[in-house]
Design an enzyme around this catalytic site. Structure first.
Site, short mmCIF file in Angstrom:
data_model
loop_
_atom_site.label_atom_id
_atom_site.label_comp_id
_atom_site.label_asym_id
_atom_site.label_seq_id
_atom_site.Cartn_x
_atom_site.Cartn_y
_atom_site.Cartn_z
N HIS A 24 4.71 47.42 54.81
CA HIS A 24 3.37 46.90 55.14
C HIS A 24 2.48 48.04 55.65
O HIS A 24 1.33 48.17 55.28
CB HIS A 24 3.46 45.82 56.22
N ASP A 125 -2.92 41.03 57.78
CA ASP A 125 -1.74 40.96 56.94
C ASP A 125 -1.42 39.47 56.71
O ASP A 125 -1.34 38.69 57.66
CB ASP A 125 -0.57 41.66 57.65
N GLN A 367 9.62 59.88 49.21
CA GLN A 367 9.93 59.10 47.99
C GLN A 367 8.92 59.27 46.85
O GLN A 367 9.31 59.39 45.69
CB GLN A 367 10.09 57.63 48.35
N TRP A 385 8.61 45.99 47.12
CA TRP A 385 7.43 46.05 46.26
C TRP A 385 6.82 47.45 46.20
O TRP A 385 6.40 47.93 45.14
CB TRP A 385 6.39 45.02 46.68
N1 UDP Z 1 10.39 55.33 51.57
C1 UDP Z 1 10.27 56.67 51.82
N2 UDP Z 1 11.41 57.39 51.93
C2 UDP Z 1 12.65 56.87 51.78
C3 UDP Z 1 12.76 55.48 51.50
C4 UDP Z 1 11.60 54.74 51.40
O1 UDP Z 1 9.16 57.20 51.97
O2 UDP Z 1 13.63 57.61 51.88
C5 UDP Z 1 9.14 54.53 51.48
C6 UDP Z 1 8.87 54.12 50.06
O3 UDP Z 1 8.14 55.13 49.41
C7 UDP Z 1 8.11 52.82 50.23
C8 UDP Z 1 8.61 52.26 51.57
O4 UDP Z 1 9.30 53.33 52.21
O5 UDP Z 1 6.72 53.09 50.30
C9 UDP Z 1 9.58 51.10 51.42
O6 UDP Z 1 8.85 49.96 51.14
P1 UDP Z 1 9.39 48.85 50.15
O7 UDP Z 1 8.32 47.83 50.02
O8 UDP Z 1 9.86 49.46 48.88
O9 UDP Z 1 10.68 48.26 50.85
P2 UDP Z 1 11.01 47.76 52.36
O10 UDP Z 1 11.29 48.98 53.14
O11 UDP Z 1 9.81 47.01 52.85
O12 UDP Z 1 12.23 46.92 52.18
#
Ligand code: UDP
Length: 489
Positions: A24, A125, A367, A385
């Site tokens: 988020h 949100d 990432q 997402w």
């Molecule tokens: N992310 C990152 N590095 C990592 C793992 C995840 O920067 O090693 C970031 C990824 O780019 C994304 C977010 O964390 O923007 C994860 O959000 P997502 O909606 O995919 O999953 P959630 O963490 O909410 O389950």
């Protein structure tokens, strides 16, 4: 003739308050920067807990000092410092936000007015709709922002219908292949197993089902909705959503839109805008030079996002499968991603040796940069997402291993609708399954998945350029915020 700059108190002042989770925060922080680029003043509100984490992992202040109209604020989530704020204790956080933070939020807005620093617009949100209640009460215009997929949101909005049709609740998980026909636009491919995981409840009174239903219906009380998706990706689903909420601004992939807008802006200094800026973990960039030394499209990148956890035994099974597939990999293992029994247990020598030979492990990766690297040929993802959109934009095919929430429905769309990945949901974490799936993905399936991924990536890039749908929708959103704020004065 150029317009004279407006005195500060005449510039709309927008407050963004994301649900306190990494996904988020990432997308709403990008939205905040887009609004600053559009000339608005922005207050970004985090919980104190996340604000402290953000400051300890990042130099956010120097990134955001480029935006004179931007500032961070923090508010208590009402939980004690030592509370884990984990997925398993999600309801504690939820209750505390409603019981404690709501009141603090109201007081913050009222004191802003007294100090002539009034918020003139709120972006709430959609998973935190008490902000809409407070905005209504104080007469501040507000719209909702849902940071997950349109298909996920439509599934939540369909909960009353699912209950009416007898599709929910269900007593056992034996019949997960049963078709679900009452979610519009998904009649031909949705099964029970594809519904958001939280809906696998045994009672209709289950507190999480009730909460998700109420929050989805409450989101519709906002005058309009922002979604991090794009028309060419979820068009048919968006048409169904527009029957419930006529004004929807699709501005995704938001990370690509921000990059595009920054490139168009006259700023002479390059501005960093990846998700690393909003990370709640310290980003380890050493993997980038390791990737530089690898062959094109040879690496499988693995990350399960910011919440998902596995047990030590599951991790070892997965690791064996990965190593046995002989595929080189870059794997994110967060410090808190091993839960339960065996935590901190031993790693067999053969796994360590094989990883030294053809793998790389980090606690948190940059990432977006990783996915854009030419050495990355696939993404084994939990189907969050943000991760899904980041992979789509980079044109990297996915193996989907969804854990919870809308990840189950996202992975169905990835495999069945967009055909850019394989769906592994509900497969066991045993080494044979992992090995087979990874081999199949990196070899036989590779060509066709890459072809569809390239096509969708191109559509994603087009929609954020000047004249593209997401780009135009952002312009419209900023204009609408200006008009609504003016009516406030
Ligand atoms: N992310 C990152 N590095 C990592 C793992 C995840 O920067 O090693 C970031 C990824 O780019 C994304 C977010 O964390 O923007 C994860 O959000 P997502 O909606 O995919 O999953 P959630 O963490 O909410 O389950």
């Amino acid at each position: 003739m150029e317009e004279a700059p407006k005195p500060e108190n005449q510039v709309p002042h927008v407050l963004l308050f994301p649900y306190p989770g990494q996904g988020h925060i990432n997308s709403m922080m990008k939205l905040a920067q887009l609004l600053c680029l559009g000339g608005l003043r922005v207050t970004f509100l985090n919980t104190q807990h996340n604000h402290d984490r953000l400051l300890s992992c990042n130099d956010v202040h120097s990134v955001f000092s480029r935006w004179p109209g931007f500032r961070f604020r923090a508010i208590s989530d009402g939980l004690p410092a030592e509370h884990p704020r984990s997925l398993e204790r999600f309801m504690d956080l939820w209750d505390s936000l409603n019981d404690n933070t709501k009141q603090l939020f109201r007081e913050m807005l009222i004191s802003g007015r007294r100090e002539s620093d009034a918020v003139t617009f709120i972006i709430a949100d959609g998973s935190l709709t008490f902000t809409i209640d407070v905005a209504d009460e104080l007469g501040i215009p507000a719209i909702a922002c849902r940071t997950h997929s349109a298909c996920g949101f439509l599934a939540y909005l369909s909960i009353p219908r699912l209950i009416e049709e007898g599709d929910l609740p269900f007593q056992d998980e034996a019949d997960l292949d049963r078709e679900i026909r009452c979610v519009p636009g998904m009649e031909t491919f949705l099964r029970r197993r594809d519904l958001p995981s939280f809906l696998r409840a045994k009672e209709r009174t289950d507190p999480i089902v009730q909460l998700l239903m109420t929050e989805a219906l409450n989101t519709c009380r906002a005058s309009s909705l922002i979604l991090n998706t794009f028309e060419d990706l979820e068009g048919p689903i968006l048409s169904h959503l527009r029957c419930r909420m006529p004004t929807i601004y699709t501005i995704g992939p938001i990370h690509a839109l921000l990059k595009s807008k920054l490139a168009d802006s006259s700023s002479s200094t390059p501005i960093t805008c990846s998700s690393s800026t909003s990370s709640l973990w310290r980003v380890d960039k050493t993997c980038m030079s390791w990737l530089d030394s690898q062959q094109q499209k040879s690496i499988l990148y693995i990350s399960f996002g910011s919440y998902a956890t596995v047990t030590h035994d599951e991790m070892l099974e997965f690791w064996h499968g990965l190593v046995n597939s002989q595929t080189p990999f870059l794997w994110v293992i967060r410090p808190d991603s091993i839960a339960g029994k065996g935590k901190g247990g031993k790693i067999p020598v053969e796994l360590e040796e094989a990883t030294k030979e053809r793998g790389f492990i980090v606690e948190w990766a940059p990432q977006e940069e990783v996915l854009a690297h030419p050495a990355v040929g696939g993404f084994l993802t939990h189907s969050g997402w943000n991760s899904t959109l980041e992979s789509i934009l980079a044109g990297v095919p996915m193996i989907c291993w969804p854990f919870f929430a809308e990840q189950q429905i996202n992975s169905r769309f990835v495999s069945e609708v967009w055909e850019v990945g394989l769906d592994m949901k509900d497969r066991s974490f045993d080494r044979e399954t992992v090995e087979m799936m990874v081999r199949e993905f990196m070899n036989e399936k590779r060509g066709e998945l890459q072809k569809s991924s390239d096509k969708i990536a191109e559509l994603a890039r087009l929609c954020v350029r000047e004249g593209g749908t997401s780009n135009s929708n952002l312009e419209r959103l900023i204009e609408d915020i200006r008009s609504a704020s003016l009516r406030m004065d």
